[in-house]
Design a protein around this motif. Structure first.
Motif, PDB file in Angstrom:
ATOM      1  N   GLY A   1     -55.393 -77.178  75.172  1.00  0.00           N
ATOM      2  CA  GLY A   1     -54.920 -78.470  74.683  1.00  0.00           C
ATOM      3  C   GLY A   1     -55.804 -78.990  73.571  1.00  0.00           C
ATOM      4  O   GLY A   1     -56.315 -78.213  72.757  1.00  0.00           O
ATOM      5  N   LEU A   2     -56.034 -80.306  73.574  1.00  0.00           N
ATOM      6  CA  LEU A   2     -56.742 -80.976  72.476  1.00  0.00           C
ATOM      7  C   LEU A   2     -57.937 -81.772  72.995  1.00  0.00           C
ATOM      8  O   LEU A   2     -57.948 -82.234  74.138  1.00  0.00           O
ATOM      9  CB  LEU A   2     -55.799 -81.934  71.741  1.00  0.00           C
ATOM     10  CG  LEU A   2     -54.554 -81.345  71.090  1.00  0.00           C
ATOM     11  CD1 LEU A   2     -53.753 -82.454  70.415  1.00  0.00           C
ATOM     12  CD2 LEU A   2     -54.903 -80.242  70.088  1.00  0.00           C
TER      13      LEU A   2
ATOM     14  N   LEU B   1     -50.290 -86.301  69.295  1.00  0.00           N
ATOM     15  CA  LEU B   1     -50.470 -84.943  68.777  1.00  0.00           C
ATOM     16  C   LEU B   1     -50.343 -83.913  69.897  1.00  0.00           C
ATOM     17  O   LEU B   1     -49.833 -82.808  69.687  1.00  0.00           O
ATOM     18  CB  LEU B   1     -51.835 -84.819  68.095  1.00  0.00           C
ATOM     19  CG  LEU B   1     -51.996 -85.632  66.809  1.00  0.00           C
ATOM     20  CD1 LEU B   1     -53.467 -85.691  66.388  1.00  0.00           C
ATOM     21  CD2 LEU B   1     -51.146 -85.045  65.685  1.00  0.00           C
ATOM     22  N   SER B   2     -50.784 -84.301  71.096  1.00  0.00           N
ATOM     23  CA  SER B   2     -50.650 -83.409  72.254  1.00  0.00           C
ATOM     24  C   SER B   2     -49.179 -83.190  72.603  1.00  0.00           C
ATOM     25  O   SER B   2     -48.763 -82.073  72.932  1.00  0.00           O
ATOM     26  CB  SER B   2     -51.415 -84.004  73.443  1.00  0.00           C
ATOM     27  OG  SER B   2     -51.045 -83.363  74.638  1.00  0.00           O
ATOM     28  N   GLN B   3     -48.389 -84.253  72.499  1.00  0.00           N
ATOM     29  CA  GLN B   3     -46.947 -84.109  72.748  1.00  0.00           C
ATOM     30  C   GLN B   3     -46.326 -83.140  71.742  1.00  0.00           C
ATOM     31  O   GLN B   3     -45.542 -82.265  72.105  1.00  0.00           O
ATOM     32  CB  GLN B   3     -46.251 -85.475  72.688  1.00  0.00           C
ATOM     33  CG  GLN B   3     -46.505 -86.301  73.948  1.00  0.00           C
ATOM     34  CD  GLN B   3     -46.339 -87.810  73.721  1.00  0.00           C
ATOM     35  OE1 GLN B   3     -46.058 -88.265  72.605  1.00  0.00           O
ATOM     36  NE2 GLN B   3     -46.529 -88.581  74.781  1.00  0.00           N
ATOM     37  N   ASP B   4     -46.696 -83.285  70.470  1.00  0.00           N
ATOM     38  CA  ASP B   4     -46.197 -82.367  69.435  1.00  0.00           C
ATOM     39  C   ASP B   4     -46.600 -80.922  69.751  1.00  0.00           C
ATOM     40  O   ASP B   4     -45.792 -79.998  69.640  1.00  0.00           O
ATOM     41  CB  ASP B   4     -46.769 -82.721  68.047  1.00  0.00           C
ATOM     42  CG  ASP B   4     -46.332 -84.107  67.577  1.00  0.00           C
ATOM     43  OD1 ASP B   4     -45.392 -84.668  68.174  1.00  0.00           O
ATOM     44  OD2 ASP B   4     -46.947 -84.620  66.626  1.00  0.00           O
ATOM     45  N   LEU B   5     -47.856 -80.755  70.123  1.00  0.00           N
ATOM     46  CA  LEU B   5     -48.384 -79.407  70.392  1.00  0.00           C
ATOM     47  C   LEU B   5     -47.641 -78.761  71.556  1.00  0.00           C
ATOM     48  O   LEU B   5     -47.316 -77.570  71.528  1.00  0.00           O
ATOM     49  CB  LEU B   5     -49.885 -79.498  70.704  1.00  0.00           C
ATOM     50  CG  LEU B   5     -50.608 -78.185  70.994  1.00  0.00           C
ATOM     51  CD1 LEU B   5     -50.706 -77.332  69.724  1.00  0.00           C
ATOM     52  CD2 LEU B   5     -52.015 -78.438  71.541  1.00  0.00           C
ATOM     53  N   ARG B   6     -47.334 -79.567  72.576  1.00  0.00           N
ATOM     54  CA  ARG B   6     -46.686 -79.016  73.769  1.00  0.00           C
ATOM     55  C   ARG B   6     -45.231 -78.631  73.514  1.00  0.00           C
ATOM     56  O   ARG B   6     -44.664 -77.823  74.255  1.00  0.00           O
ATOM     57  CB  ARG B   6     -46.794 -80.004  74.944  1.00  0.00           C
ATOM     58  CG  ARG B   6     -48.113 -79.849  75.689  1.00  0.00           C
ATOM     59  CD  ARG B   6     -48.286 -80.892  76.761  1.00  0.00           C
ATOM     60  NE  ARG B   6     -48.616 -82.199  76.179  1.00  0.00           N
ATOM     61  CZ  ARG B   6     -48.372 -83.361  76.773  1.00  0.00           C
ATOM     62  NH1 ARG B   6     -47.790 -83.401  77.948  1.00  0.00           N
ATOM     63  NH2 ARG B   6     -48.717 -84.485  76.173  1.00  0.00           N
TER      64      ARG B   6
END
Ligand SMILES: *Cc1c(COP(=O)(O)O)cnc(C)c1O
Length: 238
Positions: A170-171, A191-196
């Protein structure tokens, strides 16, 4: 007061504040992992922490971390709780990545593709799998110094996810000094939502230190990195 009592009191008070922040944010304490940041503190403090139920320790320097883990391993008594997972939090030079890959379980400070590749080679050589977080830097004055700017996350994440010996966890961020941390933590969570969307396994959001963990819990952090609030003020670096 014994050192054990001192640490137990620091931990209890920290846990109370974590519980209050969870309550206020409508979150469950079980969603959050507490990493006790033991940098500059002796191995004997880590031993006391494991006796108090701590399962995760944070270190930011090589070789301090390795020496401490060696000392802990050598001093292990039968029936003692298992050694805590070791989270490496510090800025990392490529030429030390191989050594860190031998003992760290999670590296929070991966901020460039080259470092991801070096950690991957180190993990492969050690026959281990390493969880890596992408460190994001929100500093307006000096962006990209410790961590990657948001636009750079995808490349570093792909390098990690594409390696057989690394797992994308994750971040992570450290809030810029002297600024309100809340908007930065909220940004990290977005940004974590985007990454996931691309990497569903990358669920870790590592944010929050002694001075700002309430705001991190409120924003949605999953991993807190707390030293001084548990262990007391660090001796000045010598
Ligand atoms: C030292 C450190 C922490 C813990 O800081 P405290 O103020 O002692 O809670 C957290 N994260 C990183 C990256 C650190 O270097």
């Amino acid at each position: 007061m014994s050192r054990r009592d001192e640490i137990a009191a620091g931990l209890a008070e920290t846990e109370q504040r974590i519980a209050a922040a969870c309550e206020a944010a409508g979150r469950d304490r079980s969603e959050i992992t507490l990493i006790a940041v033991t940098k500059t503190y002796p191995a004997s403090d880590v031993e006391l922490l494991t006796g108090l139920g701590i399962t995760d320790m944070g270190e930011n320097r090589h070789p301090e971390a390795e020496l401490k883990l060696d000392e802990l391993r050598a001093g292990r008594q039968t029936g003692a709780p298992p050694l805590p997972r070791c989270h490496f939090l510090g800025g990392l030079q490529t030429n030390k990545a191989g050594a860190v890959a031998r003992y760290a379980d999670v590296v929070h400070s991966v901020d460039r593709v080259k470092l991801a590749n070096s950690l991957a080679r180190g993990a492969e050589a050690a026959g281990r799998t390493l969880t890596c977080l992408v460190q994001v830097d929100f500093s307006a004055t000096d962006p990209g110094r410790s961590g990657v700017v948001p636009a750079g996350i995808a490349d570093v994440a792909s390098a990690i996810a594409g390696s057989a010996h690394l797992e994308l966890g994750g971040l992570m961020t450290v809030a810029p000094l002297g600024e309100d941390p809340a908007p930065h933590f909220a940004h990290l969570v977005r940004l974590s939502q985007d990454l996931r969307a691309e990497h569903p396994e990358a669920t870790i959001i590592s944010a929050g230190m002694s001075g700002d963990f309430g705001a991190a819990i409120d924003a949605g952090a999953t991993h807190l990195r707390i030293g001084r609030s548990i262990l007391g003020e660090r001796p000045p670096a010598g």
